[in-house]
Design a protein around this motif. Structure first.
Motif, PDB file in Angstrom:
ATOM      1  N   THR C 105      10.393  15.472   7.094  1.00 47.34           N
ATOM      2  CA  THR C 105      10.101  16.705   7.826  1.00 47.34           C
ATOM      3  C   THR C 105      10.284  17.941   6.951  1.00 47.34           C
ATOM      4  O   THR C 105       9.443  18.842   6.935  1.00 47.34           O
ATOM      5  CB  THR C 105      10.981  16.825   9.084  1.00 47.34           C
ATOM      6  OG1 THR C 105      10.759  15.689   9.896  1.00 47.34           O
ATOM      7  CG2 THR C 105      10.648  18.076   9.855  1.00 47.34           C
ATOM      8  N   LEU C 143      19.144  15.641   6.406  1.00 48.35           N
ATOM      9  CA  LEU C 143      20.455  16.162   6.791  1.00 48.35           C
ATOM     10  C   LEU C 143      20.674  16.116   8.306  1.00 48.35           C
ATOM     11  O   LEU C 143      21.680  16.588   8.808  1.00 48.35           O
ATOM     12  CB  LEU C 143      20.614  17.593   6.269  1.00 48.35           C
ATOM     13  CG  LEU C 143      20.803  17.720   4.748  1.00 48.35           C
ATOM     14  CD1 LEU C 143      20.650  19.172   4.302  1.00 48.35           C
ATOM     15  CD2 LEU C 143      22.160  17.173   4.336  1.00 48.35           C
ATOM     16  N   GLY C 144      19.705  15.587   9.025  1.00 51.19           N
ATOM     17  CA  GLY C 144      19.875  15.497  10.472  1.00 51.19           C
ATOM     18  C   GLY C 144      19.758  16.847  11.147  1.00 51.19           C
ATOM     19  O   GLY C 144      20.475  17.152  12.097  1.00 51.19           O
ATOM     20  N   ALA C 145      18.866  17.678  10.624  1.00 46.84           N
ATOM     21  CA  ALA C 145      18.636  18.979  11.252  1.00 46.84           C
ATOM     22  C   ALA C 145      17.143  19.292  11.195  1.00 46.84           C
ATOM     23  O   ALA C 145      16.738  20.435  11.071  1.00 46.84           O
ATOM     24  CB  ALA C 145      19.437  20.058  10.531  1.00 46.84           C
ATOM     25  N   CYS C 146      16.339  18.239  11.303  1.00 48.00           N
ATOM     26  CA  CYS C 146      14.893  18.351  11.062  1.00 48.00           C
ATOM     27  C   CYS C 146      14.221  19.352  11.994  1.00 48.00           C
ATOM     28  O   CYS C 146      13.188  19.915  11.654  1.00 48.00           O
ATOM     29  CB  CYS C 146      14.229  16.997  11.204  1.00 48.00           C
ATOM     30  SG  CYS C 146      15.289  15.616  10.777  1.00 48.00           S
ATOM     31  N   GLY C 147      14.790  19.539  13.182  1.00 51.73           N
ATOM     32  CA  GLY C 147      14.188  20.474  14.136  1.00 51.73           C
ATOM     33  C   GLY C 147      14.190  21.897  13.623  1.00 51.73           C
ATOM     34  O   GLY C 147      13.437  22.741  14.116  1.00 51.73           O
ATOM     35  N   GLU C 148      15.039  22.179  12.669  1.00 54.98           N
ATOM     36  CA  GLU C 148      15.121  23.542  12.128  1.00 54.98           C
ATOM     37  C   GLU C 148      14.808  23.548  10.638  1.00 54.98           C
ATOM     38  O   GLU C 148      15.315  24.358   9.886  1.00 54.98           O
ATOM     39  CB  GLU C 148      16.525  24.111  12.355  1.00 54.98           C
ATOM     40  CG  GLU C 148      16.952  24.107  13.793  1.00 54.98           C
ATOM     41  CD  GLU C 148      18.470  24.142  13.941  1.00 54.98           C
ATOM     42  OE1 GLU C 148      19.016  25.248  14.092  1.00 54.98           O
ATOM     43  OE2 GLU C 148      19.110  23.073  13.884  1.00 54.98           O
TER      44      GLU C 148
END
Ligand SMILES: Cc1cc2nc3c(=O)[nH]c(=O)nc-3n(C[C@H](O)[C@H](O)[C@H](O)COP(=O)(O)O)c2cc1C
Ligand code: SF4
Ligand code: SF4
Ligand code: FES
Ligand code: FES
Lengths: 430, 507, 178
Positions: C105, C143-148
């Motif tokens: 992403t 990093l597990g923050a793909c939404g941002e």
């Protein structure tokens, strides 16, 4: 249908991460009910009825898993909350832990009470320092209130809960690798059997669930298993968190009833493809789930069965959207680079296979591919997944196959022209 | 007794059994790399995958049968590692189906993907499991076109020369270190395809059993520094024998070249003594077999023939009144018994003893602290000497300390005696000496006679180890030069001195 | 991050490492989490490596020995563990470790390019540290923050929606802060 906020309820409220505000919204009522009004057997029954399935990727029924634990067996029994959240595209657990840590804790305590467990660890990936601090703070609050520790709510039930911080290894998301990591070892998956319910952390019976799975438990106890089950379909009960990212108008974490039509979620809720572009493909459940083409998404419902019927998986509910401009060869290349970096390296087909795959994808992407490369991938694939120690083998083979099958012409074009890809020095990828 | 069927052959077993071993017992070879019978099961190489089935059951629990009344077998959809799969009664194992063969072939392909094709210069060639299997499964060269994995060369051992680019990551070496050598100096480091077997940066493996890591490494990733490029193994003769470097008596194989030189010692399995292992000390000490060998009898340093030597020695013995004798715990039981009779009947002395080392004096039969096999007693047959009645009223060490009490000293020497400057110096204080030695010594020039005798691998006999176990061994090479067995020399001396044959020898 | 680690043998330094007071307090807090037996003690290896890294900046040979000592394990075990996990720095980095996610992403959203451009601007290659010792830029996995996305992690802290300009501003701020 719209969003259905069970776990994400009040998530945007000021102070929801504190016990006080959480409790103000009915938090810990389920725990009180479970402990004061229900027997462990009744709780187990509700969880079975709820049709809750594991949200960590594999979708194993939670009620069945809880049933594996022999409550009366002597010696310590453990609980592990899997907050390793490493599957590319996935970012739901981080959100829950940061803004609503108490729902995770409440779910954990209920599960522990039901199974008669002694202590629990929340295994948080090392990058998640902020969620780790949030969880620690919440745990302290819960101890102060008597929800954790000795004689919880006067029931005689004792349970301790601790956080643990990983250190950068995707493979530690696998529950047996995770347990090795928690034991202070290299995070390599264990051979199975034995399974964690018999031989888990420190060799003791252990139940492992994803953050989201535990977070669903309080609502099941509060409203009944049937209520929860009815939110979803007959086979996939309840709600599920979906994290949508990539070329989408409104990326983010959404909670939906299982069985919600894809079209409704994607177009109405998430706003469709960003900038009005056309859709090229979608990864439905994290990078390990096979990519789907627009025509395969037609009529698809967001539940375990409907996505499986299209040859992919619900996985972690991590949806990645690709618009028409996307270079799918590059996407595949990047995915394989990830897997080559993350294999634990103990078993032959995976250690050698994922690196070999990456080498091939890398060559193709750099314009040095060969016609026979794609056949080679097809051929090697047959001997990886079935012969590895853990599911990591399947996790990189299935998406790789989907990429080369569904975008074969893109790959062939790269191979034929050999001029796309990275110009030397453009990036550091090696 | 529970029974499983391996390729149509029924095999019974008890307790916790291993399918690879059960198969072997009925002549079915299941290829494997990481499995080793003396190590914990790691299940990582995936070479041993087989089909596993169980009798199918009907809903009511009865066995389900086909139309001919044969019990149906339902096979697991995935192959299972036979090193890890526990056998259970009724289980059916298939090791030769197309699925199994294809899987093996591809596991080989994965392993060869990163394996250098340097067999022509690899020491393991001829003893390499990977090479054997690649012939068997038809790989002449790897189809892997991409860059092969390479590791920086680090020196982590004084015994082993690493060639880690050949490593197939079976983890046998590190399991051995931990589980057998009880040492934590070698393990897997890093991750994934970069996993590297390693010691701590800048440090070396510390234990005394490193040669075994070379032996169990299925490829040439760990090579014995001492043996590197010395010879192709197929040019050597391999013979079973015993290690003579301590009282444990590890069972070994000697590899001998065309010039009758020992080039290598490797351990040989014996459950009761050394399992699959031996220590580095014993493994690397073989050079004495090849060097400084005494190939002719001498008198005052001059070569003489055996008859003359016997005559000279007999004359000297006859004219002496206070004879002392040093026996060697490095001789066979047979040799010791002959010497004991000789001392009693001909030399008429009680002043005979074998104890030159503190462990012999204390009759210490323990393994050295921190060791797995190496005994405190450096001699291979002290227990045999004790049994033969070769311990006198004073120890050999005391005899050596009192040169004036004997007017003639007979001494059977060995590698440890000759290597020990203190003992050699003490020997020098004796005026008249008759020596029996496999090695040239600094005293030959002044000895009445020095008989050339064979080394322990040049004769057959029995050694008794620290646990009182008698172990027979056979001659591996013909004695060097003129060397004659101690009992033969004693027989001739007896005849010469008394006119009678020694007791116990045929007419 | 593997390419930034130097695999050559580092001779044991004479300088010793041990926890300072606040590290020790933190370690004591972790001790309470695990059973009081050798297996529980071993569970402290990763926490002890973290605490050491927070104090010392990276996992030196002295750290390895110290961690082995306080967790009653072997130095080689600690080394095997430290090298398994990407986040343990086997070598010194700059004061600020810029960890650019370039996974699916983030790359889609331009994160890989932001990484390349940042490296250029800082005048370093991936894994290298700027001459003033301030910044090390590395590429990391999701990093597990793909939404941002694109996502950047600087030491422990996340920064989201990263663009070339945003990173430039951030780098300037961090410089001022130091
Ligand atoms: C390579 C690999 C990575 C995994 N990563 C995660 C993860 O990050 N989070 C997670 O909850 N489960 C992960 N799992 C699944 C876990 O092994 C386990 O099945 C899960 O935590 C069980 O929880 P559930 O019952 O709630 O699904 C992973 C599995 C594999 C094979
Ligand atoms: S499949 Fe890969 S990640 Fe899983 S155990 Fe094997 S090498 Fe490790
Ligand atoms: S060095 Fe040899 S024994 Fe050790 S892991 Fe590699 S192949 Fe196996
Ligand atoms: S022998 Fe290696 S997996 Fe069985
Ligand atoms: S892809 Fe960068 S945070 Fe997930």
């Amino acid at each position: 249908m719209a969003e259905k906020k069970v776990i994400l309820d009040h998530i945007n409220d000021e102070g929801e991460q504190t016990l006080e505000v959480y409790q103000g919204h009915g938090g810990y009522k389920a725990l009180e009910k479970a402990i004061k009004q229900m027997t462990p057997a009744q709780i187990l029954e509700e969880v079975k009825i709820s049709n809750l399935r594991g949200r960590g990727g594999a979708g194993f029924p939670a009620g069945v898993k809880w049933g594996f634990i022999k409550r009366e067996a002597l010696g310590p029994k453990y609980l592990i909350c899997n907050a390793d959240e490493g599957e590319p595209g996935t970012f739901k657990d981080r959100r829950v832990m940061t803004v609503k840590p108490h729902i995770v804790i409440e779910g954990i305590i209920i599960a522990a009470y039901c199974m008669g467990l002694d202590a629990g660890y929340i295994y948080i990936r090392g990058e998640f320092f902020e969620p780790y601090q949030a969880m620690d703070k919440a745990i302290d609050e819960a101890y102060a209130k008597g929800y954790l520790g000795k004689n919880i709510l006067g029931s005689g039930f004792n349970f301790d809960l601790y956080t643990y911080l990983g250190a950068g290894a995707y493979i530690c998301g696998d529950e047996t690798a995770l347990m090795n990591s928690l034991e202070g070892k290299r995070g390599m998956p264990r051979l199975k059997p034995p399974f964690p319910a018999q031989f888990g952390l420190y060799g003791k019976p252990t139940t492992v669930h994803n953050v989201e799975t535990f977070s669903a438990v309080p609502s099941i106890i509060a409203n009944g298993g049937k209520w929860y089950s009815d939110l979803g379909t007959s086979k996939s009960g309840g709600t599920k968190l979906f994290g949508i990212s990539g070329h989408v108008e409104r990326p983010g974490v959404y909670e939906l009833n299982l069985g919600t039509p894809w079209k409704e979620f994607f177009e109405d809720i998430a706003g469709g493809v960003r900038g009005g572009k056309k859709l090229k493909a979608v990864i439905p459940g994290g990078s390990s789930t096979p990519v789907l083409l627009p025509h395969e998404l037609e009529g698809m419902l967001l539940d375990y069965e409907s996505i499986a019927s299209r040859g992919s998986m619900l996985g972690t509910g991590a949806v990645i959207v690709f618009d028409e401009t996307t270079d799918m060869v590059k996407v595949a290349w990047r995915a394989m680079k990830f897997y080559a970096h993350e294999s634990c390296g103990q078993c032959t087909p995976c250690r050698e296979g994922c690196d070999w795959f990456y080498d091939i994808f890398n060559r193709i992407y750099k314009g040095e591919g060969r016609e026979e490369d794609l056949d080679k991938i097809e051929n090697l694939s047959k001997f990886i997944g079935p012969n590895t120690i853990c599911a990591f083998g399947d996790a990189f083979v299935t998406p790789a196959l989907a990429f080369i099958r569904k975008f074969r012409s893109d790959f062939l074009e790269y191979i034929k022209k050999g001029k796309y890809g990275l110009k030397s020095g453009e990036t550091s990828h090696a | 007794m529970p029974e499983i069927i391996i390729d149509d052959i029924p095999v019974q077993f008890t307790g916790k059994a291993n399918i690879i071993e059960l198969a072997k017992s009925v002549g079915v070879d299941i290829p494997h790399f990481c499995y080793h019978p003396a190590l914990s099961v790691s299940g990582n190489c995936r070479m041993c995958m087989v089909e596993v089935g169980m009798p199918a059951k009907e809903k009511d629990g009865s066995l389900s049968k086909d139309e001919n009344g044969k019990v149906k077998i339902s096979f697991m959809p995935k192959l299972q590692p036979s090193c890890y799969q526990d056998p259970t009664d009724g289980m059916v194992i298939r090791t030769k189906t197309e699925k199994v063969i294809q899987t093996r072939k591809h596991i080989m392909e994965f392993l060869l993907a990163n394996h250098p094709l340097d067999c022509p210069i690899c020491d393991q060639a001829g003893e390499c499991v990977l090479q054997d299997y690649s012939f068997q499964y038809g790989f002449s060269k790897s189809q892997f076109l991409d860059q092969k994995r390479t590791f920086k060369k680090t020196l982590f051992s004084d015994v082993i020369t690493p060639e880690l680019n050949r490593c197939i990551h079976c983890d046998r070496c590190s399991r051995f270190t931990k589980e057998i050598a009880h040492d934590y100096s070698f393990t897997r480091t890093w991750r994934g395809n970069k996993t590297e077997l390693s010691a701590l940066p800048g440090e070396k493996i510390t234990h005394n059993y490193q040669g075994n890591m070379v032996d169990i490494c299925p490829v040439g990733a760990l090579t014995l520094t001492d043996f590197r490029f010395k010879s192709r193994v197929w040019f050597l003769k391999h013979s079973e024998g015993l290690c003579t470097s301590c009282g444990k008596g590890c069972n070994v194989v000697y590899s001998i070249d065309k010039q009758n030189k020992v080039l290598r010692i490797k351990p040989r399995f014996n459950a009761a003594v050394n399992s699959y292992w031996m220590c580095d000390y014993g493994r690397l000490r073989y050079k004495f077999f090849n060097e400084n060998r005494k190939i002719a009898h001498t008198s005052s340093g001059t070569e003489i023939d055996l008859n003359t030597a016997i005559e000279k020695a007999a004359t000297m013995i006859k004219s002496s009144t206070r004879i002392a004798a040093i026996a060697s715990a490095n001789e066979t039981l047979e040799s010791m018994q002959a010497l004991k009779d000789f001392a009693e009947n001909i030399l008429k002395t009680e002043n005979i003893d074998y104890r030159v080392h503190s462990s012999q004096i204390e009759n210490n039969t323990d393994i050295k602290t921190g060791e797995v096999l190496l005994a405190n007693d450096p001699y291979p047959n002290s227990q045999g000497a004790k049994k033969s009645g070769l311990s006198g009223s004073v120890t050999a060490l005391d005899i050596l300390k009192n040169p004036l009490q004997a007017d003639l000293l007979l001494a059977v020497l060995d590698d440890k005696f000759v290597e020990n400057p203190d003992l050699m110096e003490a020997l020098g204080k004796f005026d008249k000496i008759i020596l029996f030695s496999p090695f040239v010594t600094v005293h030959d020039h002044r000895a009445v006679v020095t008989f050339a005798i064979p080394s322990l691998i040049e004769q057959s006999g029995i050694l008794v180890n620290i646990n009182g176990m008698e172990q027979k061994f056979q001659k591996i090479i013909t004695p060097a030069g003129e060397a004659v067995l101690v009992p033969d020399i004693i027989n001739r001396l007896t005849l010469k001195i008394s006119g009678k044959m020694a007791a116990g020898t045929g007419a | 991050m593997d390419n930034m680690t130097n695999r050559t043998n580092e001779k044991t330094k004479t300088m010793n490492f041990s926890f300072n007071e606040s590290s020790m307090n933190e370690f004591r807090r972790w001790e309470k989490k695990f059973p009081e037996d050798p297996a529980g003690r071993r569970s402290l290896v990763i926490p002890a490596l973290w605490i050491s890294q927070w104090q010392h900046g990276y996992i030196s040979r002295d750290v390895i020995n110290y961690v082995a000592e306080i967790t009653q394990t072997e130095p080689l075990h600690v080394w095997g563990v430290a090298t398994f996990y990407t986040l343990f720095k086997k070598e010194k980095t700059g004061k600020f470790l810029l960890q650019f996610c370039t996974n699916i992403t983030c790359s889609l959203m331009g994160g890989d390019q932001v990484f390349v451009n940042t490296c250029k601007k800082l005048g370093v290659k991936a894994g290298e540290t700027t001459r003033d010792g301030m910044f090390t830029a590395v590429e990391v996995e999701c990093l597990g923050a793909c939404g941002e996305s694109p996502t950047l992690q600087v030491n422990e802290k996340y920064y989201t929606h990263m663009t070339d300009d945003e990173v430039e501003k951030l780098v300037a701020d961090l410089r001022k802060m130091a």
